[in-house]
Design a protein around this motif. Structure first.
Motif, short mmCIF file in Angstrom:
data_model
loop_
_atom_site.label_atom_id
_atom_site.label_comp_id
_atom_site.label_asym_id
_atom_site.label_seq_id
_atom_site.Cartn_x
_atom_site.Cartn_y
_atom_site.Cartn_z
N LEU A 1 47.37 44.30 23.55
CA LEU A 1 46.99 42.99 24.10
C LEU A 1 46.03 42.29 23.16
O LEU A 1 45.12 42.90 22.61
CB LEU A 1 46.32 43.16 25.47
N THR A 2 46.23 41.02 23.00
CA THR A 2 45.31 40.24 22.20
C THR A 2 44.06 39.95 23.02
O THR A 2 44.05 40.13 24.24
CB THR A 2 45.95 38.92 21.77
N VAL A 3 43.02 39.55 22.37
CA VAL A 3 41.79 39.19 23.07
C VAL A 3 42.07 38.09 24.07
O VAL A 3 41.55 38.09 25.20
CB VAL A 3 40.73 38.75 22.05
N LYS A 4 42.88 37.14 23.72
CA LYS A 4 43.21 36.02 24.62
C LYS A 4 43.93 36.53 25.86
O LYS A 4 43.65 36.11 26.97
CB LYS A 4 44.07 35.01 23.89
N GLN A 5 44.86 37.46 25.64
CA GLN A 5 45.60 38.01 26.77
C GLN A 5 44.67 38.79 27.71
O GLN A 5 44.80 38.76 28.93
CB GLN A 5 46.72 38.92 26.25
N GLN A 6 43.76 39.55 27.08
CA GLN A 6 42.81 40.30 27.89
C GLN A 6 41.96 39.37 28.75
O GLN A 6 41.70 39.63 29.93
CB GLN A 6 41.93 41.17 26.99
N GLN B 1 42.52 38.42 37.47
CA GLN B 1 41.96 39.42 38.38
C GLN B 1 40.81 38.83 39.20
O GLN B 1 40.70 39.06 40.40
CB GLN B 1 41.48 40.64 37.58
N LYS B 2 39.93 38.07 38.51
CA LYS B 2 38.83 37.43 39.22
C LYS B 2 39.33 36.41 40.23
O LYS B 2 38.80 36.30 41.34
CB LYS B 2 37.88 36.76 38.22
N LEU B 3 40.37 35.65 39.84
CA LEU B 3 40.94 34.66 40.76
C LEU B 3 41.53 35.33 41.98
O LEU B 3 41.35 34.87 43.12
CB LEU B 3 42.01 33.83 40.03
N ALA B 4 42.22 36.44 41.78
CA ALA B 4 42.81 37.16 42.90
C ALA B 4 41.73 37.71 43.83
O ALA B 4 41.86 37.65 45.06
CB ALA B 4 43.69 38.29 42.37
N GLU B 5 40.64 38.24 43.23
CA GLU B 5 39.55 38.75 44.04
C GLU B 5 38.87 37.63 44.84
O GLU B 5 38.52 37.80 46.01
CB GLU B 5 38.53 39.45 43.15
N TYR B 6 38.71 36.48 44.20
CA TYR B 6 38.12 35.33 44.89
C TYR B 6 38.98 34.90 46.07
O TYR B 6 38.47 34.60 47.15
CB TYR B 6 37.95 34.17 43.91
N GLN B 7 40.30 34.87 45.85
CA GLN B 7 41.21 34.48 46.93
C GLN B 7 41.16 35.48 48.08
O GLN B 7 41.23 35.09 49.24
CB GLN B 7 42.62 34.34 46.37
N ARG B 8 41.03 36.78 47.73
CA ARG B 8 40.91 37.78 48.79
C ARG B 8 39.63 37.60 49.60
O ARG B 8 39.63 37.67 50.82
CB ARG B 8 40.95 39.19 48.19
N GLN B 9 38.51 37.34 48.90
CA GLN B 9 37.24 37.13 49.59
C GLN B 9 37.28 35.87 50.44
O GLN B 9 36.74 35.83 51.56
CB GLN B 9 36.10 37.04 48.57
N GLN C 1 41.77 39.17 32.81
CA GLN C 1 40.53 39.24 33.56
C GLN C 1 40.35 38.02 34.47
O GLN C 1 39.87 38.14 35.60
CB GLN C 1 39.36 39.36 32.59
N LYS C 2 40.74 36.86 33.94
CA LYS C 2 40.64 35.63 34.73
C LYS C 2 41.51 35.71 35.97
O LYS C 2 41.09 35.32 37.07
CB LYS C 2 41.03 34.44 33.87
#
Length: 236
Positions: free
Chosen positions: A23-28, A35-43, A32-33
């Protein structure tokens, strides 16, 4: 030790690890973005569910409270109210009237009537209300002096239904209801210097007597307090 391929990139014998390395840095960062968005939506969804649950609970609680208030208003017996009496029950059949002194004394008093309808009495009055035990004569007479009505019943001659019927006729204050053993009548209704004896709680003369003598001004201390003094045993 992690091997290197000829191009200089890091390699790994583990396919999962190698995929992560590719994975490139951009892909990583994008991963991560997401994952954070999914966690925010769950909360956010969790907070919405919690908010909805509390709203439902609050509505149910409000409905229950309103229901309890309405039930208390509907089911609570309304107090009987009568106009202040004029102190003249001479037209009521069976009413006896007397003349009594009204001195404050100590000890037991030998009264002319049973139950008493006036006379010398204790300096402390009996608090008005319903009692399921006999009350002291000397304190109850002081309450009569203040304009109260005292209804007594012989427990050997009046059952619980009869007691409830008497209670239902009483104004909300300036009345005493109590048992009185060995009376020569099932029920006696007394005021200062007046008394009516009847056989049944359904006797219409009880209501007439109350209307004539309740809080009348003929007693020595009309309008004085009916509370704030003695609660005898058995006070309901």
């Amino acid at each position: 030790m992690t091997p290197n391929d000829p191009t200089g990139k890091r390699t790994s014998g583990n396919p999962a690890t190698q995929a992560q390395l590719n994975l490139t840095v951009k892909q990583q960062r994008e991963q991560q973005k997401q994952q954070k968005l999914a966690e925010y939506q769950r909360q956010l969804a969790k907070r919405r569910r919690t908010k909805t649950t509390w709203w439902i609970v609050s509505v149910i609680a409000a409905v229950l409270i309103v229901g309890l208030v309405v039930a208390s208003v509907v089911l609570t017996p309304r107090p009987v109210t009568v106009a202040r009496g004029d102190g003249d029950g001479s037209g009521i059949a069976g009413v006896q009237t007397f003349e009594h002194t009204a001195n404050h004394v100590e000890g037991v008093v030998d009264y002319e009537q049973t139950p008493p309808a006036g006379g010398d009495h204790n300096a402390v009055w009996l608090n008005c209300g319903v009692y399921d035990q006999p009350v002291p004569n000397e304190n109850a007479v002081h309450t009569l002096e203040h304009g109260a009505i005292w209804i007594t019943y012989d427990p050997a001659q009046v059952d619980q239904a009869g007691i409830d019927a008497l209670d239902a006729q009483l104004p909300s204050d300036y009345t005493v209801l109590s048992p009185y053993e060995d009376m020569d009548t099932p029920i006696a209704v007394s005021a200062w210097n007046a008394q009516l004896k009847v056989d049944s709680p359904d006797d219409e003369r009880i209501g007439e007597f109350i209307k004539a003598y309740w809080r009348n001004v003929n007693g020595p201390e009309p309008g004085a307090a009916c509370t704030g003094a003695l609660d005898a045993p058995g006070k309901q």
